[in-house]
Write a protein that holds these residues in place. Structure first.
Motif, short mmCIF file in Angstrom:
data_model
loop_
_atom_site.label_atom_id
_atom_site.label_comp_id
_atom_site.label_asym_id
_atom_site.label_seq_id
_atom_site.Cartn_x
_atom_site.Cartn_y
_atom_site.Cartn_z
N ILE A 47 36.23 2.78 -13.74
CA ILE A 47 36.35 3.50 -12.51
C ILE A 47 37.95 3.93 -11.86
CG2 ILE A 47 36.91 2.19 -9.95
CD1 ILE A 47 34.81 0.26 -10.75
N LEU A 48 38.83 3.32 -12.30
CA LEU A 48 39.98 3.53 -12.74
C LEU A 48 40.09 5.61 -12.92
CD1 LEU A 48 42.37 0.35 -13.45
CD2 LEU A 48 42.19 1.62 -11.11
N ALA A 49 39.55 5.34 -14.32
CA ALA A 49 39.58 7.00 -14.46
C ALA A 49 38.88 7.97 -12.98
CB ALA A 49 39.43 6.74 -15.99
N GLN A 50 37.84 7.81 -12.46
CA GLN A 50 37.49 8.25 -11.66
C GLN A 50 38.55 8.48 -10.16
OE1 GLN A 50 33.74 6.88 -10.87
NE2 GLN A 50 32.63 7.42 -13.02
N ILE A 51 39.32 7.36 -10.39
CA ILE A 51 39.76 7.46 -9.04
C ILE A 51 41.19 7.51 -8.93
CG2 ILE A 51 37.65 5.89 -7.87
CD1 ILE A 51 40.94 3.78 -7.68
N LEU A 52 42.03 8.22 -10.39
CA LEU A 52 43.42 8.67 -10.58
C LEU A 52 43.71 9.24 -11.31
CD1 LEU A 52 44.44 4.32 -12.12
CD2 LEU A 52 44.85 6.13 -9.67
N THR A 53 44.59 10.41 -11.08
CA THR A 53 45.11 11.30 -11.96
C THR A 53 45.40 11.12 -12.72
OG1 THR A 53 47.39 11.27 -10.59
CG2 THR A 53 45.34 13.00 -9.22
N PRO A 54 45.64 11.11 -13.43
CA PRO A 54 46.69 11.08 -15.13
C PRO A 54 48.04 11.10 -14.88
CG PRO A 54 45.40 13.05 -15.31
CD PRO A 54 44.90 13.08 -13.87
N GLU A 55 48.35 11.54 -14.02
CA GLU A 55 50.04 10.99 -14.02
C GLU A 55 49.99 9.73 -12.92
OE1 GLU A 55 48.88 13.92 -12.27
OE2 GLU A 55 49.67 14.95 -13.49
N ALA A 56 49.19 9.29 -12.60
CA ALA A 56 49.38 8.19 -11.73
C ALA A 56 48.79 6.82 -12.61
CB ALA A 56 48.08 8.01 -10.22
N ALA A 57 47.54 7.17 -13.54
CA ALA A 57 47.13 6.26 -14.21
C ALA A 57 48.05 5.70 -15.19
CB ALA A 57 46.04 7.22 -15.39
N ASP A 58 48.82 7.02 -15.93
CA ASP A 58 50.22 7.20 -16.33
C ASP A 58 51.19 6.14 -15.98
OD1 ASP A 58 51.70 6.92 -19.07
OD2 ASP A 58 52.84 8.84 -17.77
N ARG A 59 51.87 5.75 -15.19
CA ARG A 59 52.31 5.11 -14.71
C ARG A 59 52.63 3.72 -14.34
NH1 ARG A 59 57.24 5.21 -10.52
NH2 ARG A 59 57.65 7.34 -10.48
N ILE A 60 50.84 4.05 -13.63
CA ILE A 60 50.20 2.29 -14.38
C ILE A 60 50.39 2.22 -15.34
CG2 ILE A 60 48.14 0.81 -13.97
CD1 ILE A 60 47.75 1.68 -11.89
N GLY A 61 50.14 2.21 -16.12
CA GLY A 61 51.19 2.29 -17.50
C GLY A 61 51.70 1.57 -18.36
N ARG A 62 52.95 2.34 -17.39
CA ARG A 62 54.32 1.84 -17.03
C ARG A 62 54.21 0.96 -17.31
NH1 ARG A 62 54.61 7.45 -16.85
NH2 ARG A 62 56.00 6.91 -15.20
N ILE A 63 54.29 0.69 -15.66
CA ILE A 63 54.10 -0.17 -14.81
C ILE A 63 53.73 -1.56 -15.88
CG2 ILE A 63 53.34 -2.05 -13.18
CD1 ILE A 63 53.37 0.99 -12.21
N ARG A 64 52.70 -1.76 -16.12
CA ARG A 64 51.49 -2.77 -17.24
C ARG A 64 52.66 -3.53 -18.03
NH1 ARG A 64 47.10 -4.30 -16.66
NH2 ARG A 64 46.28 -2.49 -16.11
N LEU A 65 52.98 -2.03 -18.62
CA LEU A 65 54.06 -2.96 -20.05
C LEU A 65 55.36 -4.18 -19.51
CD1 LEU A 65 54.88 0.63 -21.82
CD2 LEU A 65 53.47 -0.89 -22.96
N VAL A 66 55.47 -3.10 -18.19
CA VAL A 66 56.37 -4.01 -17.93
C VAL A 66 56.83 -5.48 -16.86
CG1 VAL A 66 58.79 -4.14 -15.86
CG2 VAL A 66 58.69 -2.25 -17.35
N LYS A 67 55.56 -5.55 -16.19
CA LYS A 67 55.02 -6.26 -15.08
C LYS A 67 53.82 -6.47 -15.47
CE LYS A 67 56.20 -9.55 -11.59
NZ LYS A 67 57.29 -9.83 -11.09
N GLU A 68 52.64 -6.63 -16.10
CA GLU A 68 51.25 -6.94 -15.81
C GLU A 68 50.60 -7.29 -14.63
OE1 GLU A 68 47.73 -7.81 -18.92
OE2 GLU A 68 49.44 -7.81 -19.77
#
Length: 136
Positions: A47-68
């Motif tokens: 679902i997330l792959a369908q609704i997020l641009t690659p840049e937005a998905a990358d940002r969520i990935g970086r946020i997950r590293l800091v604060k899951e």
């Protein structure tokens, strides 16, 4: 090696592979629970792959590293918006930043924001400028 020896080796290897398969799927409820969680995670990622641009998905990935927890909250909101049909197009990075701000405000209102502020408390009666001159 004769044909009989090769056949014997094949049968032994086949039996070994079957035992490994049974051993990995054995364990009852734990493996089915893990499989269910894995399927949920795959559905979520789909679902997330369908609704997020690659840049937005990358940002969520970086946020997950800091604060899951914050990344999970944002993903849950995005999935909820997608399921309710409120998303008309893929979410880009700027829209994600706005959503992150809204999640941060909501967490602060609930009192579980926690990590955003640094408070420095200075001790009273500490060193004064005259005391530093006495040291010379």
């Amino acid at each position: 090696m004769s044909e009989a020896d090769l056949e014997e080796i094949r049968k032994g290897r086949l039996a070994q592979l079957q035992q490994q398969r049974e051993g990995s799927s054995g364990g009852g409820g734990v493996s089915t629970e893990e499989q269910r969680q894995q399927k949920e995670a795959e559905a979520r990622n789909s679902i997330l792959a369908q609704i997020l641009t690659p840049e937005a998905a990358d940002r969520i990935g970086r946020i997950r590293l800091v604060k899951e927890s914050r990344a999970t909250d944002v993903e849950n909101r995005l999935i909820m918006l997608a399921k309710s049909g409120q998303l008309r197009q893929k979410v880009n990075e700027d829209q994600l930043k706005e959503l992150l701000g809204a999640v941060a405000e909501n967490q602060e209102r609930e009192g579980r924001g926690g990590g955003g502020r640094i408070v420095v408390q200075r001790r009273k009666g500490g060193w004064e400028d005259d005391d530093l001159l006495d040291l010379h």
